[in-house]
Design a protein around this motif. Sequence first.
Motif, PDB file in Angstrom:
ATOM      1  N   GLU A 240       0.829  -1.192   0.000  1.00  0.00           N
ATOM      2  CA  GLU A 240       0.000   0.000   0.000  1.00  0.00           C
ATOM      3  C   GLU A 240       0.870   1.249   0.000  1.00  0.00           C
ATOM      4  O   GLU A 240       1.838   1.355   0.760  1.00  0.00           O
ATOM      5  N   ALA A 241       0.517   2.182  -0.892  1.00  0.00           N
ATOM      6  CA  ALA A 241       1.252   3.449  -0.979  1.00  0.00           C
ATOM      7  C   ALA A 241       0.342   4.507  -1.573  1.00  0.00           C
ATOM      8  O   ALA A 241      -0.274   4.271  -2.626  1.00  0.00           O
ATOM      9  N   GLY A 242       0.223   5.643  -0.909  1.00  0.00           N
ATOM     10  CA  GLY A 242      -0.515   6.777  -1.444  1.00  0.00           C
ATOM     11  C   GLY A 242      -1.930   6.469  -1.864  1.00  0.00           C
ATOM     12  O   GLY A 242      -2.418   7.017  -2.860  1.00  0.00           O
ATOM     13  N   GLY A 243      -2.611   5.570  -1.143  1.00  0.00           N
ATOM     14  CA  GLY A 243      -3.988   5.237  -1.475  1.00  0.00           C
ATOM     15  C   GLY A 243      -4.128   4.148  -2.518  1.00  0.00           C
ATOM     16  O   GLY A 243      -5.250   3.749  -2.846  1.00  0.00           O
ATOM     17  N   SER A 244      -3.044   3.651  -3.073  1.00  0.00           N
ATOM     18  CA  SER A 244      -3.081   2.568  -4.051  1.00  0.00           C
ATOM     19  C   SER A 244      -2.667   1.261  -3.394  1.00  0.00           C
ATOM     20  O   SER A 244      -1.859   1.253  -2.461  1.00  0.00           O
ATOM     21  N   THR A 245      -3.239   0.189  -3.896  1.00  0.00           N
ATOM     22  CA  THR A 245      -3.007  -1.128  -3.312  1.00  0.00           C
ATOM     23  C   THR A 245      -2.604  -2.120  -4.399  1.00  0.00           C
ATOM     24  O   THR A 245      -3.233  -2.175  -5.463  1.00  0.00           O
ATOM     25  N   ILE A 246      -1.546  -2.892  -4.133  1.00  0.00           N
ATOM     26  CA  ILE A 246      -1.073  -3.896  -5.080  1.00  0.00           C
ATOM     27  C   ILE A 246      -1.038  -5.240  -4.371  1.00  0.00           C
ATOM     28  O   ILE A 246      -0.397  -5.387  -3.332  1.00  0.00           O
ATOM     29  N   ALA A 247      -1.732  -6.223  -4.923  1.00  0.00           N
ATOM     30  CA  ALA A 247      -1.763  -7.562  -4.325  1.00  0.00           C
ATOM     31  C   ALA A 247      -0.393  -8.225  -4.441  1.00  0.00           C
ATOM     32  O   ALA A 247       0.261  -8.149  -5.475  1.00  0.00           O
ATOM     33  N   LEU A 248       0.025  -8.906  -3.355  1.00  0.00           N
ATOM     34  CA  LEU A 248       1.340  -9.561  -3.316  1.00  0.00           C
ATOM     35  C   LEU A 248       1.226 -11.081  -3.304  1.00  0.00           C
ATOM     36  O   LEU A 248       2.183 -11.767  -2.934  1.00  0.00           O
ATOM     37  N   ASP A 249       0.073 -11.615  -3.719  1.00  0.00           N
ATOM     38  CA  ASP A 249      -0.105 -13.073  -3.640  1.00  0.00           C
ATOM     39  C   ASP A 249       0.841 -13.829  -4.563  1.00  0.00           C
ATOM     40  O   ASP A 249       1.129 -14.999  -4.339  1.00  0.00           O
ATOM     41  N   GLN A 250       1.348 -13.160  -5.604  1.00  0.00           N
ATOM     42  CA  GLN A 250       2.256 -13.826  -6.540  1.00  0.00           C
ATOM     43  C   GLN A 250       3.728 -13.549  -6.230  1.00  0.00           C
ATOM     44  O   GLN A 250       4.605 -13.961  -7.000  1.00  0.00           O
ATOM     45  N   TYR A 251       4.016 -12.855  -5.137  1.00  0.00           N
ATOM     46  CA  TYR A 251       5.406 -12.520  -4.821  1.00  0.00           C
ATOM     47  C   TYR A 251       6.193 -13.771  -4.455  1.00  0.00           C
ATOM     48  O   TYR A 251       5.740 -14.586  -3.649  1.00  0.00           O
ATOM     49  N   ARG A 252       7.369 -13.931  -5.056  1.00  0.00           N
ATOM     50  CA  ARG A 252       8.204 -15.112  -4.824  1.00  0.00           C
ATOM     51  C   ARG A 252       9.266 -14.819  -3.775  1.00  0.00           C
ATOM     52  O   ARG A 252      10.455 -14.743  -4.057  1.00  0.00           O
ATOM     53  N   GLY A 253       8.824 -14.639  -2.572  1.00  0.00           N
ATOM     54  CA  GLY A 253       9.733 -14.351  -1.472  1.00  0.00           C
ATOM     55  C   GLY A 253       8.935 -14.188  -0.200  1.00  0.00           C
ATOM     56  O   GLY A 253       7.737 -14.484  -0.149  1.00  0.00           O
ATOM     57  N   GLU A 254       9.592 -13.704   0.824  1.00  0.00           N
ATOM     58  CA  GLU A 254       8.933 -13.529   2.117  1.00  0.00           C
ATOM     59  C   GLU A 254       8.200 -12.195   2.158  1.00  0.00           C
ATOM     60  O   GLU A 254       8.771 -11.146   1.881  1.00  0.00           O
ATOM     61  N   VAL A 255       6.927 -12.233   2.497  1.00  0.00           N
ATOM     62  CA  VAL A 255       6.152 -11.013   2.692  1.00  0.00           C
ATOM     63  C   VAL A 255       6.011 -10.793   4.204  1.00  0.00           C
ATOM     64  O   VAL A 255       5.454 -11.642   4.897  1.00  0.00           O
ATOM     65  N   PRO A 256       6.519  -9.689   4.728  1.00  0.00           N
ATOM     66  CA  PRO A 256       6.491  -9.479   6.176  1.00  0.00           C
ATOM     67  C   PRO A 256       5.092  -9.182   6.712  1.00  0.00           C
ATOM     68  O   PRO A 256       4.114  -9.142   5.952  1.00  0.00           O
ATOM     69  N   ALA A 257       5.013  -8.951   8.011  1.00  0.00           N
ATOM     70  CA  ALA A 257       3.727  -8.750   8.678  1.00  0.00           C
ATOM     71  C   ALA A 257       3.065  -7.443   8.255  1.00  0.00           C
ATOM     72  O   ALA A 257       3.721  -6.493   7.819  1.00  0.00           O
ATOM     73  N   ARG A 258       1.791  -7.414   8.422  1.00  0.00           N
ATOM     74  CA  ARG A 258       0.997  -6.217   8.114  1.00  0.00           C
ATOM     75  C   ARG A 258       1.526  -5.022   8.910  1.00  0.00           C
ATOM     76  O   ARG A 258       1.860  -5.140  10.082  1.00  0.00           O
ATOM     77  N   GLY A 259       1.619  -3.881   8.238  1.00  0.00           N
ATOM     78  CA  GLY A 259       2.104  -2.666   8.885  1.00  0.00           C
ATOM     79  C   GLY A 259       3.596  -2.447   8.739  1.00  0.00           C
ATOM     80  O   GLY A 259       4.103  -1.379   9.092  1.00  0.00           O
ATOM     81  N   THR A 260       4.322  -3.438   8.212  1.00  0.00           N
ATOM     82  CA  THR A 260       5.776  -3.303   8.044  1.00  0.00           C
ATOM     83  C   THR A 260       6.092  -2.358   6.889  1.00  0.00           C
ATOM     84  O   THR A 260       5.531  -2.479   5.790  1.00  0.00           O
ATOM     85  N   ALA A 261       6.985  -1.413   7.135  1.00  0.00           N
ATOM     86  CA  ALA A 261       7.428  -0.503   6.080  1.00  0.00           C
ATOM     87  C   ALA A 261       8.383  -1.239   5.146  1.00  0.00           C
ATOM     88  O   ALA A 261       9.328  -1.897   5.596  1.00  0.00           O
ATOM     89  N   VAL A 262       8.133  -1.162   3.861  1.00  0.00           N
ATOM     90  CA  VAL A 262       8.951  -1.865   2.871  1.00  0.00           C
ATOM     91  C   VAL A 262       9.178  -0.969   1.657  1.00  0.00           C
ATOM     92  O   VAL A 262       8.551   0.084   1.508  1.00  0.00           O
ATOM     93  N   ILE A 263      10.080  -1.419   0.811  1.00  0.00           N
ATOM     94  CA  ILE A 263      10.307  -0.786  -0.486  1.00  0.00           C
ATOM     95  C   ILE A 263      10.019  -1.831  -1.554  1.00  0.00           C
ATOM     96  O   ILE A 263      10.580  -2.930  -1.521  1.00  0.00           O
ATOM     97  N   LEU A 264       9.142  -1.497  -2.485  1.00  0.00           N
ATOM     98  CA  LEU A 264       8.821  -2.385  -3.602  1.00  0.00           C
ATOM     99  C   LEU A 264       9.671  -1.986  -4.801  1.00  0.00           C
ATOM    100  O   LEU A 264       9.625  -0.847  -5.253  1.00  0.00           O
ATOM    101  N   GLY A 265      10.458  -2.932  -5.287  1.00  0.00           N
ATOM    102  CA  GLY A 265      11.280  -2.690  -6.470  1.00  0.00           C
ATOM    103  C   GLY A 265      10.677  -3.402  -7.666  1.00  0.00           C
ATOM    104  O   GLY A 265      10.411  -4.603  -7.605  1.00  0.00           O
ATOM    105  N   VAL A 266      10.470  -2.675  -8.751  1.00  0.00           N
ATOM    106  CA  VAL A 266       9.871  -3.268  -9.945  1.00  0.00           C
ATOM    107  C   VAL A 266      10.551  -2.684 -11.182  1.00  0.00           C
ATOM    108  O   VAL A 266      10.792  -1.491 -11.273  1.00  0.00           O
TER     109      VAL A 266
END
Length: 388
Positions: free
Chosen positions: A264-290
């Motif tokens: 989640e960023a700036g009111g937009s939401t991107i589903a991570l169900d297809q992410y091939r790695g560890e997705v941390p707990a809800r509320g964790t600050a992360v950087i999405l690289g694409v």
Amino acid sequence: MNQMTNPAATSVAVKDLRLAYGSLTILDDLSLDIGEGEFIVLLGPSGCGKSTLLNCIAGLLDITDGQIWIKGRNVTWEEPKDRGIGMVFQSYALYPQMTVRGNLAFGLKNAGLPRGEIDKRIARAAEILQIQPLLDRKPAALSGGQRQRVAIGRALVRDVDVFLFDEPLSNLDAKLRSELRVEIKRLHQQLRNTMIYVTHDQIEALTLADRIAVMRGGIIQQLADPKTIYNKPANLFVAGFIGSPAMTFLKGQIGERDGVRTFEAGGSTIALDQYRGEVPARGTAVILGVRPEHVAAGHVAAGHGAAGHGAAGHGAAGHGATGAGGAAAKVEIDEPMGSDSLLWLRFAGQALSARAPAEHGFKAGDAVSLGFDISKASLFDTETEQRL
């Protein structure tokens, strides 16, 4: 760093290498195994220690601590000429008063090789590098690419097991660099000698290497094959250094919707169900690289407005964004690149780039919907900057 194996089982082994000048440490506890016949590229920005490491392997610098093994032999304190290496520098360093033949023969004559053997080695190198017509010319009559071929030939005639290249193509224009990259790749495939190649050019690294050692501050950040380096960078530095155009980094946090973890960023939401790695707990600050080629931009469907879903949920990228805010973005710049275009977008208040077909039909100011191939994205911890 990577774990060492038995030095005798490798072509080149660097063990716990340390190089310091007084209180200034350049390389610290660096270890690296290079397999027989492997093409290793040392990649990184200026001052990262890549040329320094190469010079330590070559014996041009005396190390402070550690060991260097070549072909199962400890050469830590041996002279460069006794290490069984051939080195090609950024500077051609050819003798201007000598012909190409003379330049190729010079080191062999000093080594006391018989004339017949010298002629045989020169003929072989000239054939491999396709410089037979140049043998009687002097360097002043050669182009830059031809001079660099002669410099490579001078190392080749030594008939050594290990070749060291220190940014050999950096003085050439883009077209010549591209041509000689192919020549060096072909040379390695033909000879199957171990090659260690220093460059700051990621394209050279990705096209030439069996494995790439990405360096920063005298430390190897990641050592892996080109596909792994590109698709699964170990940290933010590697991710940002590899790739042209560069990977986009979006700051946000982990959310959850309908049991699916989201970015989640700036009111937009991107589903991570297809992410091939560890997705941390809800509320964790992360950087999405694409990467730009993993973002699909689509025209906003009629009636959906700027926040329309369009390609966001079902676009060409296959895995998109969902949610009340949709995945809308605005085109800021269209950068034509020939076969396709690079779109510079504003998404969730942040900069984002996407590749689009050359005939995409977008213009600056257009609202677009986005689809993300999350299976090829990377999540990074904001504190450690490591890939999750």
